[in-house]
Design a protein around this motif. Sequence first.
Motif, short mmCIF file in Angstrom:
data_model
loop_
_atom_site.label_atom_id
_atom_site.label_comp_id
_atom_site.label_asym_id
_atom_site.label_seq_id
_atom_site.Cartn_x
_atom_site.Cartn_y
_atom_site.Cartn_z
N ILE A 307 0.87 -1.18 0.00
CA ILE A 307 0.00 0.00 0.00
C ILE A 307 0.90 1.22 0.00
CG2 ILE A 307 -1.76 1.28 1.26
CD1 ILE A 307 -2.89 -1.30 2.22
N GLY A 309 1.53 5.53 -1.46
CA GLY A 309 0.86 6.81 -1.60
C GLY A 309 1.64 7.85 -0.84
N LYS A 315 -2.76 6.19 3.39
CA LYS A 315 -2.28 4.81 3.30
C LYS A 315 -2.05 4.19 4.68
CE LYS A 315 2.66 5.75 2.93
NZ LYS A 315 2.64 7.23 2.96
N THR A 481 2.57 -1.57 4.17
CA THR A 481 2.39 -0.16 3.87
C THR A 481 3.75 0.51 3.93
OG1 THR A 481 0.30 -0.32 5.04
CG2 THR A 481 1.06 1.88 4.50
N ILE A 498 -2.90 4.78 -2.69
CA ILE A 498 -4.00 5.50 -2.04
C ILE A 498 -3.82 6.99 -2.30
CG2 ILE A 498 -5.17 5.93 0.15
CD1 ILE A 498 -5.14 3.00 -0.50
#
Lengths: 535, 431, 360
Positions: A307, A309, A315, A481, A498
């Motif tokens: 993930i 961003g 995120k 993440t 994201i």
Amino acid sequence: METANFVLQMKGIGKEYYGTRVLENININLAPGEIHAVLGENGAGKSTLMNILFGMSVIHSTGGFEGEVLINGESANIKSPVEAMEAGIGMVHQEFMLIPEYTITENIKLNREITKPNIFSRLISNKLETLDRIEMNKDAKKALKTLDLNIEEWIKIAGLPVGYMQFVEIAREIDKSNLKVLVFDEPTAVLTESEASNLLDAMRTISSKGIAILFITHRLDEVMEVADNMTVLRDGKLVGVRKKEETSIDELAEMMVGRKINKVEKGTNTIDESVYKLELKNFSVDMPGEKIKGMDLKVRKGEIIGIGGLAGQGKIGVANGVAGLYPSKGEVLIDGTPLPLNNPKESINRRIAFVSEDRRAVGLLLDIGIDMNIAVTAMQNKGGFLKHYGIFSQQDTKAIKEHAEKMRKELDIRCTGVDQPTRRLSGGNQQKVCIARALTLEPEILFVSEPTRGIDVGAKKLVLDTLVKLNQEKGMTIVMTSSELGELRSVCDRIAIINEGKLEGILSPDDSDKDYGLMMAGNYSKKANSGGEVE
Amino acid sequence: MENNVTIDRGILDRKTKIKRFFVKNMVTIMFIILSYIGFHYSGLSVPFFMSELITRFARNGFLVLALIIPVMAGMGLNFAIVLGAMAGQMGIIMVVHWGITGVPGVLLCVLLSTPLAIIFGFLTGKLLNKTKGQEMITSLILGFFANGIYQFIFLILVGSVIPMVNEEMILSSGVGLRVTIALNDTIRYALDDVWRFSFIHTVLIATIIFLIIYAVKLYKMKKGETADAPTDKSKTYFNLGVVVALLAVTLGVMFSESRINDLQVPMITFAIIGVLCLFTYFLSKTKLGQDLRTVGQDRHIAKVSGINSDGIRVLAIVLSTLLAAYGQIIYLQNLGTLSTYGSHEQVGMFAIAALLIGGASVTKATIGQAVLGTILFHTLFIVSPLAGRNLFGDAQLGEYFRAFVAYGVIGLSLAMHAWKKYLQSKDELGM
Amino acid sequence: MTEKAMSFSTAWKSFYAKAGLPRIVIGVFFIFLNIVSIVIGISFGSLMTDVIIRALMNMILVLAMVPGIRSGIGLNFGLPLGILCGLLGGVISIELDFTGAMGFLMAILIAIPFAIIVGIAYGWLLNRVKGSEMMVATYVGFSAVSLMSIGWMLLPLNAPEMAWPMGMGVRTTISLEGRFNHILNDFWRFPTGDMDLSFGGFEIPTGLILFVSFMLFVMWVINRSKMGIAMKTVGANPKFATASGLNVNFYRMFGTVLSTVFGAIGILVYAQSFGFLQLYLAPMFMGFAAVAGVLIGGANVRDANISHVIIGTFLFQGLLVIALPVANNIMTLGSLAEITRLVVSNGIILYALTQVTGGD
């Protein structure tokens, strides 16, 4: 080019923190009335550059910086934010520097109040001069008018909409008579679309008065709309300077992200294409600064999904929401059955483990030994590491120690002993303790956030290798993440980006830098909607 | 750009407004009712009660006002005014020892206690800068700690290490000060007796002065010459109303046969309290006052805007300690006996309770609240033992009740403030 | 510098950093007083007996600090709440005419339910004032003591040793003679009064030692149980605890209730040794002495364990016990012990407060 034409020049700026280079030979020239954007991902060096410009103590207490800052062609030696202010450099902060209980006037005139002398001030100290509120109001009115802001100056800040607070900040800066350069630090991050467009108008107004603007942002469309020139930073280096007419959003996106990717040595993992281990449906998380506003995501069993961003886009909120740490709404399905939200205990029981991005604040008991750090969550939730005597239970010290020793060996935790308090471990070893604690829960889904933040290169590789190994050998589903795109691309099977609290799109690690850049800046879907070509 | 903000202030309906007023001033209103009930059952006559109240107000008013500045600077209630009181007492002890009497004696007390209070205040301020966020508990404990040092000096060092010969003041063993020292022949009533003036005429003059002030203010507002927000108007009207009502009552009493007309006030003491009110008001209008408030609102923002927040905090405590020293001198010259090891002990608590009863909080305190609080708290002090005896047949009960009130109001106020702060931080963290 | 001297200096530095200046000063002062007391010929045996008894009778009150600190509410200045419950238990036990061991036991059994109820209410309040617990607790304690003063006056108690012959309310101090005076101190006391001297007046209060050891053991067991560890986790890092599925407020309340219950038991142990129940304003400042005791033993606002309690109580109470005769011998000044108590106890609390965050 002639030096005297520039109001601000930063020449050959470089900075090292404890031997780690974060900035190298950065040059920025700013002419009066110019709007100059500084672009870059998180960690590109934007904030360090601004810290240098404002003489923040974090720079000077760590050995200063290389290079030179010139104001109006003269070398300026700025040692504190106050000196920066005196030199005519102002900043509109991302977090507002406003006092809610004060009126707009009082905030605009903060520590620059207009005063008139009286007997006591003449006798004792000019600190005792009385405030001239009528004059202060006049000045405040004038500054508000410059920004076309139709609001009474005696209103308190508390209760104003966010957009107005931003304008009060700007009004404070332009009220400074010597203002030459105004820095906007991610100013539109907290604004609605119409507020943001008002802000861009205000920037134009200000620059038309001859004040130069440094615009730090990652919103590429805004940059194209308002900036004259842009400087792109990446990994502390200057990637390039472009004029607005000579560049495009695509080029800027590529410049921002482009990097070599070191693929981690990776065997094959078995991803069960038919089964979704985890599904998020219209999932929202109210995590301050990292809000998720209704996103959908499906995670396959046995994959490593990344993930990514930019900071503040949300995120970080995903994992925190699923782990139950911040108020969430929507639906989370594990193996097709719904997970009760906002209940950390339930998440643990459903075999989700979470390694927090905030290691020291959430991930560790800093003054307690490694062994107890690793064991405590499993003890409280699964009843492990306990000996039972009738209705009483006592900790099983021996089992805790043995387990910690096992983990120490497996993850190569460097310590003087497993009873060492985690505070004294290095960042990398602290991270390994966090992972060991999560593994002790024997999870099926492992959430790891920012696993390599603040740890050295060697430890980084070890942590990433560990994750890959867990995935391959135990078939653990991993949701990772990270702010470091390169890291995600080296480990993950797929990467979800994201933006503004929503899923912007999912990319494969091999997709182009441009796509990553556009997605992170939130221009991917916009472009797709307007009929642009999507690769 | 179309940027019109409608602010909902001033358009609340009357009902909400009244409700808000009551909620906001709950503590004060409760105490007004309590004081009235107490007064009713105490069986005291109005003139006697008034004369007691005047005495106690003159005694304590200054000390309560000494608390306002640290509240402005966001440091909460300064329990360490106990140290200021000690400085004042040290001045008094020296003056009594040297036998200097009357107004010169009091002036010398002030002179002697000033440097002491500045040093104590400076050290307190430094300590509080090391315990940010826990200022109140630190200042409370510091008061107890200083009490130990104070006892050490006056009970053990005086007469043994510090040479002092004075039969009346030193214990028979030759070491340590006596537990009580009479001030009758030295500075008792030194200030109070300079000029005593009719109470009712004083009130009359004061109300007329305030009437003029508010009238001028309203006139200016009408012409739009002030920097205040237009919504402040109703407040001025309210104040004007109170003053007019007070004036009416005063005139009513004057033309009656009431014994209130015989009451006298110690003018100099009242004048000093008045000057301190003016000083505090003046300070709040200056650059320094604005800096104090800014530091109080947000230390971080103050620092970023170039205000020396640590320095301002120390200054606030020095001023408060200094004022407490003077306050204690005023207190003792009226009381007439120095309880060497006890006079200062309760100073912080009583002053703080008074301030809070007036409607102040940990973050906001005004001169009006200090004055009102002093009146209410001491009303309770005067009436509760008598009311306790009349209601339950035991004066002791009333005394316990008033101790409970003092502690309880502080506890309640602290808890409410802490709760508010906790809810705010919870909002920010989203936990 | 030689290597030996080097290693000594580093050892000293690490000891200094760990112990902190105030504790070293207190320790040195304690040793100094001990030496002086021997030099000036105070009966060492009886002095040590006093030290042991004084330390043990205070120890459970100090022990009550441990669950408070471990659960994260900080120094429990609200200890008077527990003390009031204990006193109430004692008073009711006397009113019901229990005597001897039964009286003591009943006092404890009656006090505990009160302490649990009060502890829950107090814990509820402390959960709403996070970050300012200490200040609120102090004034909650003060208010409760003064409110209970009214309560003591209104309680309808009739036992002859408690009620005033005339007027209302309970006496200020209630003698425990014939009730449970010295019930622990005299249990298996060794050697007994008639056969001493050979020990230089030294006596061992076996019952007191056994009871206090038992309470220490109970706390030790609690600390090592699942709930005790959860409590410690909550206190050490509430965010970590939340992420580990623990209910932070519940365990804070658990710690508060434990602290209150131990406070209640503590005052009864204290009273049986002291010989009196002290009512009205007496409990007001007892919390401070307990706080100081645990801090002197090496605890801080975040961490405390049983060894801190034992060391701290012996050091602090020992200091006060020895200071008195020593001072009397040297300067004939009665109040030195009281002054020492004020300065040492409040000094150590101030020191602990400056160590919390050290500003920003």
